[in-house]
Design a protein around this motif. Sequence first.
Motif, PDB file in Angstrom:
ATOM      1  N   ASP A 171      27.168  33.903 -53.218  1.00  0.00           N
ATOM      2  CA  ASP A 171      27.935  33.402 -52.077  1.00  0.00           C
ATOM      3  C   ASP A 171      28.286  31.929 -52.215  1.00  0.00           C
ATOM      4  O   ASP A 171      29.343  31.489 -51.761  1.00  0.00           O
ATOM      5  N   GLY A 172      27.395  31.150 -52.835  1.00  0.00           N
ATOM      6  CA  GLY A 172      27.626  29.709 -52.944  1.00  0.00           C
ATOM      7  C   GLY A 172      28.310  29.279 -54.226  1.00  0.00           C
ATOM      8  O   GLY A 172      28.454  28.074 -54.482  1.00  0.00           O
ATOM      9  N   HIS A 173      28.743  30.216 -55.032  1.00  0.00           N
ATOM     10  CA  HIS A 173      29.374  29.883 -56.307  1.00  0.00           C
ATOM     11  C   HIS A 173      30.757  29.279 -56.097  1.00  0.00           C
ATOM     12  O   HIS A 173      31.470  29.640 -55.144  1.00  0.00           O
ATOM     13  N   PRO A 174      31.196  28.349 -56.950  1.00  0.00           N
ATOM     14  CA  PRO A 174      32.534  27.747 -56.816  1.00  0.00           C
ATOM     15  C   PRO A 174      33.675  28.763 -56.831  1.00  0.00           C
ATOM     16  O   PRO A 174      34.754  28.495 -56.292  1.00  0.00           O
ATOM     17  N   LEU A 175      33.453  29.935 -57.427  1.00  0.00           N
ATOM     18  CA  LEU A 175      34.507  30.948 -57.496  1.00  0.00           C
ATOM     19  C   LEU A 175      34.523  31.888 -56.290  1.00  0.00           C
ATOM     20  O   LEU A 175      35.423  32.716 -56.160  1.00  0.00           O
ATOM     21  N   ALA A 176      33.543  31.749 -55.392  1.00  0.00           N
ATOM     22  CA  ALA A 176      33.377  32.714 -54.305  1.00  0.00           C
ATOM     23  C   ALA A 176      34.585  32.803 -53.385  1.00  0.00           C
ATOM     24  O   ALA A 176      34.883  33.871 -52.832  1.00  0.00           O
ATOM     25  N   ASP A 177      35.280  31.710 -53.187  1.00  0.00           N
ATOM     26  CA  ASP A 177      36.427  31.707 -52.273  1.00  0.00           C
ATOM     27  C   ASP A 177      37.764  31.823 -52.990  1.00  0.00           C
ATOM     28  O   ASP A 177      38.827  31.661 -52.382  1.00  0.00           O
ATOM     29  N   SER A 178      37.720  32.114 -54.275  1.00  0.00           N
ATOM     30  CA  SER A 178      38.953  32.253 -55.041  1.00  0.00           C
ATOM     31  C   SER A 178      39.666  33.553 -54.681  1.00  0.00           C
ATOM     32  O   SER A 178      39.024  34.593 -54.504  1.00  0.00           O
ATOM     33  N   PRO A 179      41.005  33.543 -54.545  1.00  0.00           N
ATOM     34  CA  PRO A 179      41.733  34.788 -54.243  1.00  0.00           C
ATOM     35  C   PRO A 179      41.770  35.753 -55.427  1.00  0.00           C
ATOM     36  O   PRO A 179      42.006  36.946 -55.262  1.00  0.00           O
ATOM     37  N   GLY A 180      41.541  35.248 -56.616  1.00  0.00           N
ATOM     38  CA  GLY A 180      41.552  36.087 -57.809  1.00  0.00           C
ATOM     39  C   GLY A 180      41.250  35.255 -59.037  1.00  0.00           C
ATOM     40  O   GLY A 180      41.461  34.036 -59.041  1.00  0.00           O
TER      41      GLY A 180
END
Length: 301
Positions: A171-180
């Motif tokens: 959940d806290g990874h830098p990629l977690a909020d990436s759309p793809g």
Amino acid sequence: MELRQLKYFIKAAELLSFSEAARALNIAQSTLSQQVRQLEDELNIRLFDRQSNAISLTEAAVEILPFARRTLSEAESCVAKVNDLAAVAVGTLNIGVTYSFSPILTETLIEFTKKFPRVKLNIFYKPMAELMDMLINRSVDLVLAFRPSTRYAEIESHVLFQNHLAVIVSDGHPLADSPGISLAELSKWPLALPTRGLQARNALDDCFASKGIDLDIRIELNEVNILLEVVKHSSLVSVLAEATVYNQRGVKAVRLLHPDNEMEGCVHVLKSCYRKHSALELIGMLRESAAVRARVSNWLL
């Protein structure tokens, strides 16, 4: 000719050993040898070339074996049908499940055991290839797995839902909020992947085939639950079927941006084989489960 003799012949032909076949059937080797000899006498052919330490199939045995299997299968289907009709929801249901399918199945198993408490469930979690072999050998009644890349002539596959590969991060990874995430971007991160041979890994390797991109693979695991725990508590990135993280807390599934990353979730059964009432009930409940319907809705969106 007796069905028992065909059963003994088939097992000996599969194992190419009277002693191992007798052990697998839990009978005396002398009994098995005698029954096979009687079958040979009745057919007036030799089925096995017997050496001191081994046996091999004769040409006649190779030709007869498929018919023997079909005859035994049809006889077992007949018995299963009679028993099922006599005691509708009583008996045993053997289910093969790939590791990735486990979260999708859990909800249905709970509901099924409440509705049919007298049906015993035997569930086998194994790689897809092993499960398909078990299905062909009738060790399981059905298999829940993504559609394999290899076609099995004896097996028919019915689609439950469409799914896709996803990049799995905490959940806290830098990629977690990436759309793809693209394949090129994925290659920049340290990875914890399922081992080769598991369906998600096979699909990922197909995506990277001929791309000339090197991956930084730190961990390979054949146990998905442990793999998810590693991802939850580290900065490592994994790639799994999106369905794998259904109801999982602490991880996020991000779409992998690649045109050929679809995976069809299927129920696999033997062709032209009697379906147990309990198997049909389970499949129907699975189709209506929240887990499967969520996968269908996400795909339609």
